[in-house]
Design a protein around this motif. Structure first.
Motif, PDB file in Angstrom:
ATOM      1  N   THR A 170      43.611  33.144  32.030  1.00  0.00           N
ATOM      2  CA  THR A 170      42.578  32.526  32.855  1.00  0.00           C
ATOM      3  C   THR A 170      43.233  31.854  34.054  1.00  0.00           C
ATOM      4  OG1 THR A 170      41.187  32.132  30.910  1.00  0.00           O
ATOM      5  CG2 THR A 170      40.677  30.878  32.886  1.00  0.00           C
ATOM      6  N   LEU A 171      42.663  32.100  35.235  1.00  0.00           N
ATOM      7  CA  LEU A 171      43.217  31.547  36.463  1.00  0.00           C
ATOM      8  C   LEU A 171      42.131  30.811  37.244  1.00  0.00           C
ATOM      9  CD1 LEU A 171      45.288  34.592  37.818  1.00  0.00           C
ATOM     10  CD2 LEU A 171      46.177  32.572  36.647  1.00  0.00           C
ATOM     11  N   PRO A 172      42.516  29.789  38.039  1.00  0.00           N
ATOM     12  CA  PRO A 172      41.554  29.192  38.964  1.00  0.00           C
ATOM     13  C   PRO A 172      40.996  30.268  39.891  1.00  0.00           C
ATOM     14  CG  PRO A 172      43.560  27.879  38.840  1.00  0.00           C
ATOM     15  CD  PRO A 172      43.844  29.157  38.110  1.00  0.00           C
ATOM     16  N   GLU A 174      40.318  30.583  43.079  1.00  0.00           N
ATOM     17  CA  GLU A 174      41.035  30.889  44.319  1.00  0.00           C
ATOM     18  C   GLU A 174      42.290  31.709  44.048  1.00  0.00           C
ATOM     19  OE1 GLU A 174      43.051  28.556  48.144  1.00  0.00           O
ATOM     20  OE2 GLU A 174      41.829  27.459  46.679  1.00  0.00           O
ATOM     21  N   GLU A 175      43.029  31.333  43.010  1.00  0.00           N
ATOM     22  CA  GLU A 175      44.245  32.073  42.658  1.00  0.00           C
ATOM     23  C   GLU A 175      43.917  33.478  42.165  1.00  0.00           C
ATOM     24  OE1 GLU A 175      48.067  31.622  39.594  1.00  0.00           O
ATOM     25  OE2 GLU A 175      46.765  29.898  40.017  1.00  0.00           O
ATOM     26  N   ALA A 176      42.851  33.591  41.380  1.00  0.00           N
ATOM     27  CA  ALA A 176      42.456  34.900  40.861  1.00  0.00           C
ATOM     28  C   ALA A 176      42.059  35.842  41.989  1.00  0.00           C
ATOM     29  CB  ALA A 176      41.309  34.743  39.869  1.00  0.00           C
ATOM     30  N   TYR A 177      41.308  35.330  42.968  1.00  0.00           N
ATOM     31  CA  TYR A 177      40.824  36.177  44.061  1.00  0.00           C
ATOM     32  C   TYR A 177      41.933  36.617  45.009  1.00  0.00           C
ATOM     33  CZ  TYR A 177      35.808  36.427  43.297  1.00  0.00           C
ATOM     34  OH  TYR A 177      34.569  36.746  42.800  1.00  0.00           O
ATOM     35  N   ALA A 178      43.113  36.043  44.866  1.00  0.00           N
ATOM     36  CA  ALA A 178      44.266  36.505  45.654  1.00  0.00           C
ATOM     37  C   ALA A 178      44.847  37.806  45.099  1.00  0.00           C
ATOM     38  CB  ALA A 178      45.338  35.418  45.689  1.00  0.00           C
ATOM     39  N   ILE A 179      44.429  38.204  43.882  1.00  0.00           N
ATOM     40  CA  ILE A 179      44.899  39.447  43.278  1.00  0.00           C
ATOM     41  C   ILE A 179      44.158  40.621  43.920  1.00  0.00           C
ATOM     42  CG2 ILE A 179      45.060  40.768  41.136  1.00  0.00           C
ATOM     43  CD1 ILE A 179      45.089  38.100  39.622  1.00  0.00           C
ATOM     44  N   PRO A 180      44.862  41.619  44.453  1.00  0.00           N
ATOM     45  CA  PRO A 180      44.189  42.759  45.084  1.00  0.00           C
ATOM     46  C   PRO A 180      43.307  43.518  44.093  1.00  0.00           C
ATOM     47  CG  PRO A 180      46.529  42.710  45.658  1.00  0.00           C
ATOM     48  CD  PRO A 180      46.326  41.682  44.580  1.00  0.00           C
ATOM     49  N   ASP A 181      42.117  43.897  44.547  1.00  0.00           N
ATOM     50  CA  ASP A 181      41.184  44.707  43.747  1.00  0.00           C
ATOM     51  C   ASP A 181      40.837  44.051  42.415  1.00  0.00           C
ATOM     52  OD1 ASP A 181      40.938  46.937  45.560  1.00  0.00           O
ATOM     53  OD2 ASP A 181      42.992  47.463  45.009  1.00  0.00           O
ATOM     54  N   PRO A 191      29.555  35.246  39.166  1.00  0.00           N
ATOM     55  CA  PRO A 191      28.718  34.138  39.645  1.00  0.00           C
ATOM     56  C   PRO A 191      29.530  33.150  40.472  1.00  0.00           C
ATOM     57  CG  PRO A 191      28.291  34.594  37.327  1.00  0.00           C
ATOM     58  CD  PRO A 191      29.493  35.404  37.704  1.00  0.00           C
ATOM     59  N   PRO A 192      28.936  32.624  41.546  1.00  0.00           N
ATOM     60  CA  PRO A 192      29.685  31.735  42.446  1.00  0.00           C
ATOM     61  C   PRO A 192      30.089  30.408  41.815  1.00  0.00           C
ATOM     62  CG  PRO A 192      27.345  31.826  43.043  1.00  0.00           C
ATOM     63  CD  PRO A 192      27.570  32.890  42.018  1.00  0.00           C
ATOM     64  N   ASP A 193      29.446  30.019  40.687  1.00  0.00           N
ATOM     65  CA  ASP A 193      29.774  28.735  40.069  1.00  0.00           C
ATOM     66  C   ASP A 193      30.905  28.844  39.050  1.00  0.00           C
ATOM     67  OD1 ASP A 193      28.262  30.248  38.319  1.00  0.00           O
ATOM     68  OD2 ASP A 193      27.203  28.537  37.467  1.00  0.00           O
ATOM     69  N   ILE A 194      31.446  30.038  38.843  1.00  0.00           N
ATOM     70  CA  ILE A 194      32.563  30.215  37.918  1.00  0.00           C
ATOM     71  C   ILE A 194      33.843  29.722  38.576  1.00  0.00           C
ATOM     72  CG2 ILE A 194      33.969  31.876  36.643  1.00  0.00           C
ATOM     73  CD1 ILE A 194      31.244  31.488  35.433  1.00  0.00           C
ATOM     74  N   GLU A 195      34.443  28.682  38.013  1.00  0.00           N
ATOM     75  CA  GLU A 195      35.651  28.100  38.595  1.00  0.00           C
ATOM     76  C   GLU A 195      36.928  28.664  37.985  1.00  0.00           C
ATOM     77  OE1 GLU A 195      35.303  23.900  38.191  1.00  0.00           O
ATOM     78  OE2 GLU A 195      33.580  23.749  39.546  1.00  0.00           O
ATOM     79  N   VAL A 200      42.006  40.330  32.728  1.00  0.00           N
ATOM     80  CA  VAL A 200      42.564  41.280  31.775  1.00  0.00           C
ATOM     81  C   VAL A 200      43.537  42.173  32.544  1.00  0.00           C
ATOM     82  CG1 VAL A 200      42.078  43.197  30.213  1.00  0.00           C
ATOM     83  CG2 VAL A 200      40.554  41.219  30.269  1.00  0.00           C
ATOM     84  N   ASP A 201      44.789  42.168  32.100  1.00  0.00           N
ATOM     85  CA  ASP A 201      45.861  42.862  32.812  1.00  0.00           C
ATOM     86  C   ASP A 201      46.474  43.937  31.922  1.00  0.00           C
ATOM     87  OD1 ASP A 201      47.922  43.605  34.480  1.00  0.00           O
ATOM     88  OD2 ASP A 201      49.093  41.774  34.212  1.00  0.00           O
ATOM     89  N   ILE A 202      46.291  45.193  32.305  1.00  0.00           N
ATOM     90  CA  ILE A 202      47.042  46.286  31.681  1.00  0.00           C
ATOM     91  C   ILE A 202      48.317  46.387  32.488  1.00  0.00           C
ATOM     92  CG2 ILE A 202      47.084  48.723  31.061  1.00  0.00           C
ATOM     93  CD1 ILE A 202      44.067  48.680  30.930  1.00  0.00           C
ATOM     94  N   VAL A 203      49.394  45.873  31.936  1.00  0.00           N
ATOM     95  CA  VAL A 203      50.614  45.621  32.696  1.00  0.00           C
ATOM     96  C   VAL A 203      51.129  46.905  33.344  1.00  0.00           C
ATOM     97  CG1 VAL A 203      52.992  44.808  32.561  1.00  0.00           C
ATOM     98  CG2 VAL A 203      51.203  43.677  31.203  1.00  0.00           C
ATOM     99  N   GLY A 204      51.257  46.840  34.669  1.00  0.00           N
ATOM    100  CA  GLY A 204      51.771  47.975  35.421  1.00  0.00           C
ATOM    101  C   GLY A 204      50.718  48.973  35.856  1.00  0.00           C
ATOM    102  N   LEU A 205      49.455  48.763  35.465  1.00  0.00           N
ATOM    103  CA  LEU A 205      48.415  49.723  35.832  1.00  0.00           C
ATOM    104  C   LEU A 205      47.202  49.070  36.462  1.00  0.00           C
ATOM    105  CD1 LEU A 205      47.143  52.589  35.777  1.00  0.00           C
ATOM    106  CD2 LEU A 205      46.232  51.980  33.497  1.00  0.00           C
ATOM    107  N   ASP A 206      46.645  48.022  35.826  1.00  0.00           N
ATOM    108  CA  ASP A 206      45.319  47.564  36.212  1.00  0.00           C
ATOM    109  C   ASP A 206      45.156  46.082  35.915  1.00  0.00           C
ATOM    110  OD1 ASP A 206      42.348  48.350  36.823  1.00  0.00           O
ATOM    111  OD2 ASP A 206      42.242  47.210  34.959  1.00  0.00           O
ATOM    112  N   THR A 207      44.637  45.337  36.878  1.00  0.00           N
ATOM    113  CA  THR A 207      44.327  43.921  36.697  1.00  0.00           C
ATOM    114  C   THR A 207      42.925  43.684  37.223  1.00  0.00           C
ATOM    115  OG1 THR A 207      46.650  43.333  37.023  1.00  0.00           O
ATOM    116  CG2 THR A 207      45.032  41.560  37.177  1.00  0.00           C
ATOM    117  N   GLN A 208      42.040  43.137  36.375  1.00  0.00           N
ATOM    118  CA  GLN A 208      40.680  42.889  36.847  1.00  0.00           C
ATOM    119  C   GLN A 208      40.035  41.734  36.092  1.00  0.00           C
ATOM    120  OE1 GLN A 208      37.596  45.912  35.553  1.00  0.00           O
ATOM    121  NE2 GLN A 208      39.424  47.169  35.226  1.00  0.00           N
ATOM    122  N   ALA A 209      39.020  41.151  36.727  1.00  0.00           N
ATOM    123  CA  ALA A 209      38.237  40.096  36.089  1.00  0.00           C
ATOM    124  C   ALA A 209      37.374  40.713  35.003  1.00  0.00           C
ATOM    125  CB  ALA A 209      37.370  39.398  37.126  1.00  0.00           C
TER     126      ALA A 209
END
Length: 244
Positions: A170-172, A174-181, A191-195, A200-209
């Motif tokens: 889990t990341l803040p 602002e920090e999470a949104y710095a991750i590409p894609d 939702p905009p109120d989620i702080e 979920v990170d598949i290491v070396g392939l995919d990182t997404q909320a």
């Protein structure tokens, strides 16, 4: 509210997707919506993943849980006609392990699929849905080669065989949104109120909320078969998949 709570309920499913049985206390009962526990591993559904099913055991009685309702609290919906434990009752919760495990394998397999399609074709998700071991995913893909289905199947299963770790953190925001894609859907549905954003990170392939449950590595998915490719118009392609 803490990222691992929903109303009065501490969500064990977010911290450890392997939990299948646990002790809890009934906090409240709403006749229209259901049972509220202080601790629960029932995944309530969301992001295309259906809710868990299972039972509550109390005083020699079994109450089947057929689903959940999300509101100010997380309400477990008892099967019609089953007895409902009153507030203050100590219960033992248990998930339907076969269903949960199948959904975890399916969900993780879909993350591999979306990671491969983004990497190899630059396309984001426009929709999707899953049931245990079967699913569909829609992508914005105006053009696809004739061998698209075979290429995707081969690439996805190569990533599964690579046994990539699947990590959750889990990341803040602002920090999470710095991750590409980070947001894999064509429209940002967070939702905009989620702080705090669960990643979920598949290491070396995919990182997404993502808020769902997953296996610990890609090898645990099994094998993904793309059973059908459908053209839904305006460049949208639907892939129907099965987990083997």
């Amino acid at each position: 509210m803490s990222a691992d709570r929903h109303g009065h309920t501490h969500r064990l499913d977010l911290a450890d997707a392997t939990v299948r049985e646990w002790d809890a206390t009934v906090v409240a009962v709403d006749p229209e919506r259901g049972i509220v526990l202080d601790r629960s591993a029932f995944y309530p559904g969301g992001g295309g993943q259906p809710p868990d099913e299972g039972v509550l055991l109390w005083g020699g009685v079994r109450t089947r849980i057929a689903g959940t309702v999300k509101g100010d609290d997380l309400y477990l919906v008892p099967a019609e006609g089953d007895p409902v434990p009153p507030p203050g009752t100590a219960v033992r919760g248990a998930l339907d392990d076969e269903r949960r495990t199948a959904l975890m394998r399916t969900h993780s397999g879909l993350h591999v699929l979306t990671g491969v399609v983004l990497r190899d074709f630059g396309a984001k998700v426009t929709g999707g849905n899953m049931e245990p071991l079967v699913a569909r995913m829609d992508f914005d893909l105006p053009e696809v080669p004739a061998d698209f289905r075979d290429r995707i199947t081969e690439a996805v299963n190569a990533e599964i065989a690579a046994d990539r770790p699947i990590e959750v953190r889990t990341l803040p925001r602002e920090e999470a949104y710095a991750i590409p894609d980070l947001i894999r859907t064509a429209t940002d549905l967070l939702p905009p109120d989620i702080e705090q954003v669960r990643i979920v990170d598949i290491v070396g392939l995919d990182t997404q909320a993502d808020g769902g449950t997953h296996v610990a590595s890609t090898a645990m998915v099994g094998r993904v078969e793309v059973v059908k490719l459908e053209n839904k118009g305006r460049g949208f392609r639907r892939l129907r998949v099965r987990i083997m």
